[in-house]
Design a protein around this motif. Structure first.
Motif, PDB file in Angstrom:
ATOM      1  N   TYR A 105       0.834  -1.210   0.000  1.00  0.00           N
ATOM      2  CA  TYR A 105       0.000   0.000   0.000  1.00  0.00           C
ATOM      3  C   TYR A 105       0.865   1.255   0.000  1.00  0.00           C
ATOM      4  CZ  TYR A 105      -3.478   3.505   1.050  1.00  0.00           C
ATOM      5  OH  TYR A 105      -4.277   4.626   0.980  1.00  0.00           O
ATOM      6  N   HIS A 106       0.695   2.061  -1.031  1.00  0.00           N
ATOM      7  CA  HIS A 106       1.420   3.324  -1.144  1.00  0.00           C
ATOM      8  C   HIS A 106       0.426   4.460  -0.998  1.00  0.00           C
ATOM      9  CE1 HIS A 106       4.954   1.426  -3.626  1.00  0.00           C
ATOM     10  NE2 HIS A 106       4.681   0.768  -2.525  1.00  0.00           N
ATOM     11  N   SER A 107       0.571   5.241   0.047  1.00  0.00           N
ATOM     12  CA  SER A 107      -0.413   6.282   0.355  1.00  0.00           C
ATOM     13  C   SER A 107      -0.568   7.311  -0.760  1.00  0.00           C
ATOM     14  CB  SER A 107       0.011   7.012   1.627  1.00  0.00           C
ATOM     15  OG  SER A 107       0.100   6.100   2.689  1.00  0.00           O
ATOM     16  N   SER A 108       0.508   7.609  -1.468  1.00  0.00           N
ATOM     17  CA  SER A 108       0.465   8.707  -2.435  1.00  0.00           C
ATOM     18  C   SER A 108      -0.223   8.353  -3.757  1.00  0.00           C
ATOM     19  CB  SER A 108       1.884   9.224  -2.693  1.00  0.00           C
ATOM     20  OG  SER A 108       2.390   9.771  -1.504  1.00  0.00           O
ATOM     21  N   GLY A 109      -0.858   7.188  -3.833  1.00  0.00           N
ATOM     22  CA  GLY A 109      -1.553   6.780  -5.063  1.00  0.00           C
ATOM     23  C   GLY A 109      -2.806   7.585  -5.369  1.00  0.00           C
ATOM     24  N   SER A 110      -3.302   8.333  -4.403  1.00  0.00           N
ATOM     25  CA  SER A 110      -4.530   9.116  -4.615  1.00  0.00           C
ATOM     26  C   SER A 110      -4.224  10.603  -4.518  1.00  0.00           C
ATOM     27  CB  SER A 110      -5.563   8.726  -3.558  1.00  0.00           C
ATOM     28  OG  SER A 110      -6.468   9.785  -3.342  1.00  0.00           O
ATOM     29  N   SER A 111      -4.675  11.363  -5.518  1.00  0.00           N
ATOM     30  CA  SER A 111      -4.413  12.809  -5.500  1.00  0.00           C
ATOM     31  C   SER A 111      -5.225  13.483  -4.390  1.00  0.00           C
ATOM     32  CB  SER A 111      -4.744  13.420  -6.857  1.00  0.00           C
ATOM     33  OG  SER A 111      -6.117  13.278  -7.129  1.00  0.00           O
ATOM     34  N   VAL A 112      -6.402  12.942  -4.091  1.00  0.00           N
ATOM     35  CA  VAL A 112      -7.216  13.512  -3.006  1.00  0.00           C
ATOM     36  C   VAL A 112      -6.489  13.339  -1.669  1.00  0.00           C
ATOM     37  CG1 VAL A 112      -9.379  13.232  -1.709  1.00  0.00           C
ATOM     38  CG2 VAL A 112      -9.419  13.221  -4.214  1.00  0.00           C
ATOM     39  N   MET A 113      -5.876  12.158  -1.478  1.00  0.00           N
ATOM     40  CA  MET A 113      -5.150  11.924  -0.221  1.00  0.00           C
ATOM     41  C   MET A 113      -3.884  12.785  -0.147  1.00  0.00           C
ATOM     42  SD  MET A 113      -7.261  10.116   1.320  1.00  0.00           S
ATOM     43  CE  MET A 113      -6.329  10.194   2.845  1.00  0.00           C
ATOM     44  N   ARG A 114      -3.239  13.012  -1.299  1.00  0.00           N
ATOM     45  CA  ARG A 114      -2.053  13.889  -1.289  1.00  0.00           C
ATOM     46  C   ARG A 114      -2.449  15.285  -0.819  1.00  0.00           C
ATOM     47  NH1 ARG A 114      -0.804  11.263  -6.268  1.00  0.00           N
ATOM     48  NH2 ARG A 114      -1.358  13.115  -7.473  1.00  0.00           N
ATOM     49  N   LYS A 115      -3.586  15.765  -1.323  1.00  0.00           N
ATOM     50  CA  LYS A 115      -4.062  17.099  -0.911  1.00  0.00           C
ATOM     51  C   LYS A 115      -4.435  17.107   0.563  1.00  0.00           C
ATOM     52  CE  LYS A 115      -6.049  18.591  -5.147  1.00  0.00           C
ATOM     53  NZ  LYS A 115      -7.231  18.059  -5.800  1.00  0.00           N
ATOM     54  N   HIS A 116      -5.121  16.055   0.967  1.00  0.00           N
ATOM     55  CA  HIS A 116      -5.565  15.951   2.364  1.00  0.00           C
ATOM     56  C   HIS A 116      -4.372  16.034   3.323  1.00  0.00           C
ATOM     57  CE1 HIS A 116      -7.659  14.392   5.913  1.00  0.00           C
ATOM     58  NE2 HIS A 116      -6.687  13.499   6.041  1.00  0.00           N
ATOM     59  N   PHE A 117      -3.317  15.275   3.038  1.00  0.00           N
ATOM     60  CA  PHE A 117      -2.181  15.244   3.968  1.00  0.00           C
ATOM     61  C   PHE A 117      -1.301  16.479   3.837  1.00  0.00           C
ATOM     62  CE2 PHE A 117      -3.106  10.576   4.222  1.00  0.00           C
ATOM     63  CZ  PHE A 117      -3.444  10.595   5.570  1.00  0.00           C
ATOM     64  N   ASP A 118      -1.300  17.090   2.672  1.00  0.00           N
ATOM     65  CA  ASP A 118      -0.579  18.343   2.537  1.00  0.00           C
ATOM     66  C   ASP A 118      -1.250  19.397   3.426  1.00  0.00           C
ATOM     67  OD1 ASP A 118       1.650  19.555   1.111  1.00  0.00           O
ATOM     68  OD2 ASP A 118       0.112  20.963   0.390  1.00  0.00           O
ATOM     69  N   ALA A 119      -2.584  19.414   3.403  1.00  0.00           N
ATOM     70  CA  ALA A 119      -3.333  20.357   4.242  1.00  0.00           C
ATOM     71  C   ALA A 119      -3.118  20.037   5.726  1.00  0.00           C
ATOM     72  CB  ALA A 119      -4.825  20.292   3.895  1.00  0.00           C
ATOM     73  N   THR A 120      -3.004  18.753   6.049  1.00  0.00           N
ATOM     74  CA  THR A 120      -2.761  18.342   7.441  1.00  0.00           C
ATOM     75  C   THR A 120      -1.416  18.889   7.918  1.00  0.00           C
ATOM     76  OG1 THR A 120      -4.003  16.315   7.022  1.00  0.00           O
ATOM     77  CG2 THR A 120      -2.563  16.312   8.958  1.00  0.00           C
ATOM     78  N   ALA A 121      -0.383  18.736   7.070  1.00  0.00           N
ATOM     79  CA  ALA A 121       0.952  19.236   7.418  1.00  0.00           C
ATOM     80  C   ALA A 121       0.908  20.747   7.637  1.00  0.00           C
ATOM     81  CB  ALA A 121       1.942  18.872   6.313  1.00  0.00           C
ATOM     82  N   ARG A 122       0.248  21.464   6.709  1.00  0.00           N
ATOM     83  CA  ARG A 122       0.162  22.931   6.829  1.00  0.00           C
ATOM     84  C   ARG A 122      -0.538  23.312   8.131  1.00  0.00           C
ATOM     85  NH1 ARG A 122       3.504  23.955   3.421  1.00  0.00           N
ATOM     86  NH2 ARG A 122       3.323  22.567   1.660  1.00  0.00           N
TER      87      ARG A 122
END
Ligand code: SAH
Ligand code: TYD
Ligand code: ZN
Length: 405
Positions: free
Chosen positions: A69-86
């Protein structure tokens, strides 16, 4: 009688899927004779209301260097975690030389943005393959299982953390005693422990039974998380509903008395009381819906096969293991499944042995029907595959009920 893995109370079973394989144990073609199976069943603790699996799979069988399982396979999840980091960078990591630790950082989907800001961080990720991807993205990682002893090592080397974060990881870890002692050891006095996981309320409301598989050991509610936190001197100070992965909740724990709980905690607790999430009767009703969805899905697929229609699966999600194996869906009903993860392609799905093919196989040619195994990414996938729908293709879903879209 079984004992609760959190509080030792009596656990009563309400749903049994029978013998199931490990959801991420994709097989090499021709190597299907030595598969590991275990009894997948869920129960409710009569004392703390924690919903949990009744059988535990040794962690090393699930989380190893070839974890696919690679988390970055979904663009929605990439956005979600980028927002989490911010969010953490702006609210919690503003003092002198702040430090954030992420448990289960996978390929670095969240910590990448923290690393780019030059903020002190550490990912703890037992699976070597994805940990290497995180390192390549500039993230500092140790490839270990987080537990009390790991926390002691981190504390000695790096000092205490302002934030400990985990997404889709705490619910995967049966040994909660060791996790919460470790968090207690590693966190600053006014630090926070934040974790987000699939929410039992959404699973019950949507009859999303495919969220139940080997890796998902606990199914949290505000009530059960609060009870779990209090056993270790923590308080549940915030909850936030998240739309990702079919409905999750982000829980924030702080040391008792350190922070004021937000109003959303009391609101969610009241909602859960009204829904009866801590009651056996509600969960037995959920189990009955699950059996109906299974029967409806099998009837639909059998009918489509009789009519000579082609059906393929979309997204070899871990969740699809429960659906295919519980419903008895093999290559006779669903010819193959397409998935964007290179590590899954060319292999067979666990137990059900559907061949996994790359996304290009989806339109070559389009099937009449596509079973949307990755229904939690429906919006992203349906937008991407608009041409399929325009060409007359139809999606099949079973959450919250079996339907054709
Ligand atoms: N946080 C990512 C990955 C979730 S998958 C996301 O939300 O997409 C679950 C991850 O938890 C896996 O990468 C697995 O290796 C990790 N994990 C399992 N047990 C762990 C433990 N004891 N400590 C840290 N990570 C763990
Ligand atoms: P996901 O639902 O994120 O998690 P889990 O495995 O825990 O159930 O898995 C989605 C799978 O679908 C993953 O293997 C990647 C794949 N996928 C695609 O093939 N195409 C897509 O557009 C997306 C978003 C996912
Ligand atoms: Zn309990």
């Amino acid at each position: 009688m079984l004992n609760c893995r959190v509080c030792g109370g009596p656990v009563e079973e309400f749903l049994d899927f029978g013998q199931q394989p490990l959801a991420n144990a994709f097989r090499e073609v021709g190597q299907t004779d030595d598969e590991f199976f275990f009894r997948l069943a869920v129960g409710l603790c009569g004392s703390c209301t924690m919903v949990q699996l009744v059988e535990e799979v040794p962690r090393i069988r699930m989380f190893h260097d070839a974890y696919p399982y690679h988390s970055s396979g979904s663009s929605v999840m990439r956005k979600h975690f980028d927002a989490t980091a911010r969010h953490f960078l702006e609210t919690e990591l503003t003092g002198h030389d702040p430090f954030i630790v992420e448990l289960g950082c996978n390929d670095g989907i969240m910590l990448k943005a923290v690393a780019e800001e030059g903020v002190r961080h550490l990912g703890v990720e037992p699976c070597g393959g994805v940990a290497e991807l995180a390192k390549a993205a500039g993230v500092r990682v140790i490839s270990e299982f987080f537990q009390d002893s790991t926390a002691a090592g981190i504390r000695a080397a790096d000092g205490p953390a302002d934030v400990i974060f985990a997404a889709n990881t705490i619910s995967h870890i049966p040994y909660m005693e060791s996790i919460l002692s470790g968090v207690d050891r590693l966190l600053k006095p006014d630090g926070i422990f934040v974790f987000e996981d699939p929410y039992l309320g959404d699973i019950v409301r949507r009859s999303a039974f495919d969220q139940i598989y080997d890796e998902h050991f606990y199914f949290f509610t505000a009530r059960s998380v609060r009870a779990m936190a209090e056993r270790h001197g923590f308080a549940l100070v915030d909850v936030e509903r998240l739309p990702v992965h079919g409905g999750e909740v982000r829980y924030t724990l702080a040391r008792q008395g350190a922070r004021h709980p937000t109003a959303s905690v009391a609101e969610l607790l009241a909602e859960e009381e009204e829904l009866g999430l801590g009651r056996m009767e509600t969960l037995r009703g959920f189990a009955a819906n699950v059996r109906k969805n299974r029967d409806d899905l099998v009837a639909l697929l059998t009918d489509l096969r009789a009519q000579g229609r082609t059906v393929i699966g979309y997204g070899a999600a871990a969740k699809s293991a429960t659906v295919t194996n519980y419903c008895g869906i093999g290559p006779d009903l669903v010819a193959y499944v397409t998935d964007s993860t290179a590590a899954k392609q060319g292999r067979l799905t666990p137990g059900s042995h559907l061949p996994v093919r790359p996304p290009s196989a989806f339109s070559d040619p389009y099937p009449d029907y596509a079973l949307l195994f990755a229904w939690n990414h429906a919006e992203e996938i349906m937008a991407k595959e608009r041409a399929f729908h325009e060409a007359g293709g139809k999606w099949i879903l079973w959450v919250p009920e079996v339907r054709i879209v």
